[in-house]
Scaffold this motif. Structure first.
Motif, short mmCIF file in Angstrom:
data_model
loop_
_atom_site.label_atom_id
_atom_site.label_comp_id
_atom_site.label_asym_id
_atom_site.label_seq_id
_atom_site.Cartn_x
_atom_site.Cartn_y
_atom_site.Cartn_z
N THR A 73 20.34 49.65 45.42
CA THR A 73 20.43 51.01 45.96
C THR A 73 19.08 51.71 46.03
O THR A 73 18.95 52.72 46.70
CB THR A 73 21.34 51.86 45.06
N ARG A 77 18.23 54.70 48.56
CA ARG A 77 18.47 56.05 48.07
C ARG A 77 17.40 56.99 48.64
O ARG A 77 17.70 58.10 49.08
CB ARG A 77 18.41 56.09 46.53
N GLY A 130 23.76 53.56 47.68
CA GLY A 130 22.46 54.21 47.61
C GLY A 130 22.26 55.25 48.70
O GLY A 130 21.74 56.33 48.46
N THR A 133 24.73 58.48 47.93
CA THR A 133 24.73 59.21 46.67
C THR A 133 23.94 60.51 46.72
O THR A 133 24.44 61.58 46.34
CB THR A 133 24.21 58.33 45.52
N ALA A 356 17.37 61.82 45.42
CA ALA A 356 17.21 60.40 45.74
C ALA A 356 16.04 59.81 44.97
O ALA A 356 16.11 58.68 44.47
CB ALA A 356 16.98 60.24 47.24
N THR A 360 16.48 56.84 42.36
CA THR A 360 15.80 55.58 42.66
C THR A 360 15.09 55.04 41.44
O THR A 360 15.18 53.85 41.12
CB THR A 360 14.79 55.77 43.81
#
Length: 410
Positions: A73, A77, A130, A133, A356, A360
């Motif tokens: 992800t 992301r 990813g 979210t 993000a 990450t």
């Protein structure tokens, strides 16, 4: 009589006002997550059993796949958050992510017993997660009042956890009805995930856009790290992720230590999910009162206790139940609390990008953690691997609490 009726009416009005504090958009996103998580947890519940016992992977091989599952992800992301902020279409980008995860369930049918193909399909599934979210969490954050973010994320995560609770039960039911056919689980999972995408389209409202799309360069996301408290939040979240054992290893360790029957293995996540469901909203409200970062660290302390029970000298079945409960408490105190703590530190127009970036770092750290735990298990066996992870997690948690604690925005 009249007084009693008045009190009852007043109590009802208070309860209604409490529920009104949770925006309709947050509840709608919760419904989408509930349905999607049923689909996801159907696969997640049987995957460790399928890979380790069915295909015979050793702990290191499983750690590599589990790390891929956790870390695939990471880059997307950033891309999902960046695109959502740049074009100001949070709902559309989240929808792409949900769609990718749905389609990946059919990919498991084609993968067969090929470990490489399964890894590729899992990467697509996690890529979908990813992408969705950060825009989803940004929608929750922007749909809520700042002082009630913990409650809103708590409600969303509680509804999400209902799906996590039902997923293993549905998987077990499908396996029973299909006489152990894993393909039937994958097809059922796809159908349910497709329903989640439709619910997103019909129920969720996008955040109102003001003005034309903003051309924010991808590298500009890194400038968010100039915000001191946000940078500190990202750093500690990644450090804690590096020493956090993934769910699959928790369940495999529990299965091995207590000799859990393989037919019951898919039900182990229910213990975690049930505790998460009970605690998500109360702990979200508590986080709003005492401080979200404090509760986030308390959640990691709960995971330390769970790992101590998993690798301790006593093998009582009640300790296994307690370990699953503490594992669920860890998620209830961290999963929604972290974005609730970080969201107010970020500008509105870069909320998805910042979340993000935070997620990450955490995802990449957990990817490395899964590989390291698998390697330690392969080299030294289960108990030493758990003891080493527990000690590292305890040290980092204490350091995060003592060394320049985060100053939260309100």
């Amino acid at each position: 009589m009249y007084l009693a009726e008045s009190r009852s009416s007043a109590s009802t009005k208070v309860e209604r006002r409490r529920w009104r504090r949770v925006p309709a958009n947050v509840v709608a996103l919760g419904v989408v997550s509930l349905v999607t998580d049923i689909s996801s947890e159907m696969v997640t519940a049987i995957l460790p059993l399928y890979l380790v016992i069915g295909l015979g992977l050793n702990p290191l091989q499983f750690g590599l796949l589990d790390g891929l599952y956790a870390g695939a992800t990471a880059v997307l992301r950033l891309a999902g958050g960046h695109v959502a902020d740049r074009w100001r279409r949070l709902k559309a980008v989240a929808g792409i992510g949900y769609g990718l995860s749905a389609v990946s369930k059919l990919g498991l049918l084609a993968a067969g017993s090929s470990v490489a193909a399964i890894g590729g399909v899992l990467a697509v599934d996690r890529a979908g997660k990813g992408i969705r979210t950060a825009p989803r969490d940004a929608l929750i954050s922007l749909s809520s009042k700042p002082e009630a973010l913990g409650r809103s994320f708590g409600v969303h995560r509680a509804m999400d956890t209902v799906g996590a609770l039902l997923g293993p039960l549905v998987a077990a039911g499908v396996l029973w009805a299909s006489l152990g056919d894993f393909d039937a689980v994958f097809v059922s999972s796809f159908c349910i995930a497709s329903c989640g995408v439709l619910l997103l389209v019909m129920l969720v409202k996008d955040h109102p856009r003001v003005g034309p799309p903003v051309a924010v360069p991808l590298r500009g996301m890194l400038k968010l790290l100039k915000i001191k408290d946000f940078r500190r939040c990202c750093g500690w979240a990644a450090a804690l992720g590096l020493v956090t054992i993934t769910d699959s290893f928790v369940y495999l360790a529990l299965q091995r230590r207590w000799d859990v029957d393989t037919a019951l293995f898919p039900l182990l996540p229910i213990g975690t999910a049930a505790t998460f469901l009970l605690l998500a909203i109360p702990l979200g409200r508590l986080a709003d009162r005492i401080g979200r970062w404090k509760l986030f660290l308390a959640g990691h302390a709960s995971l330390v206790l769970a790992l101590v029970l998993l690798c301790g000298p006593v093998k009582s079945p009640w300790l296994a139940v307690a370990a699953l409960g503490l594992h669920g408490a860890f998620y209830a105190a961290t999963d929604g609390v972290l974005p609730a703590a970080a969201g107010p530190l970020l500008p509105v127009h870069l909320r998805a990008s910042g979340l993000a970036l935070l997620q990450t770092g955490q995802a990449l750290a957990r990817m490395v953690s899964a590989v390291l735990v698998g390697l330690a298990w392969t080299l030294w066996d289960l108990r030493p691997a758990l003891l080493l992870t527990t000690a590292a997690l305890l040290v980092v948690t204490i350091a995060a609490a003592v060394v320049r604690p985060l100053e939260e925005a309100r």
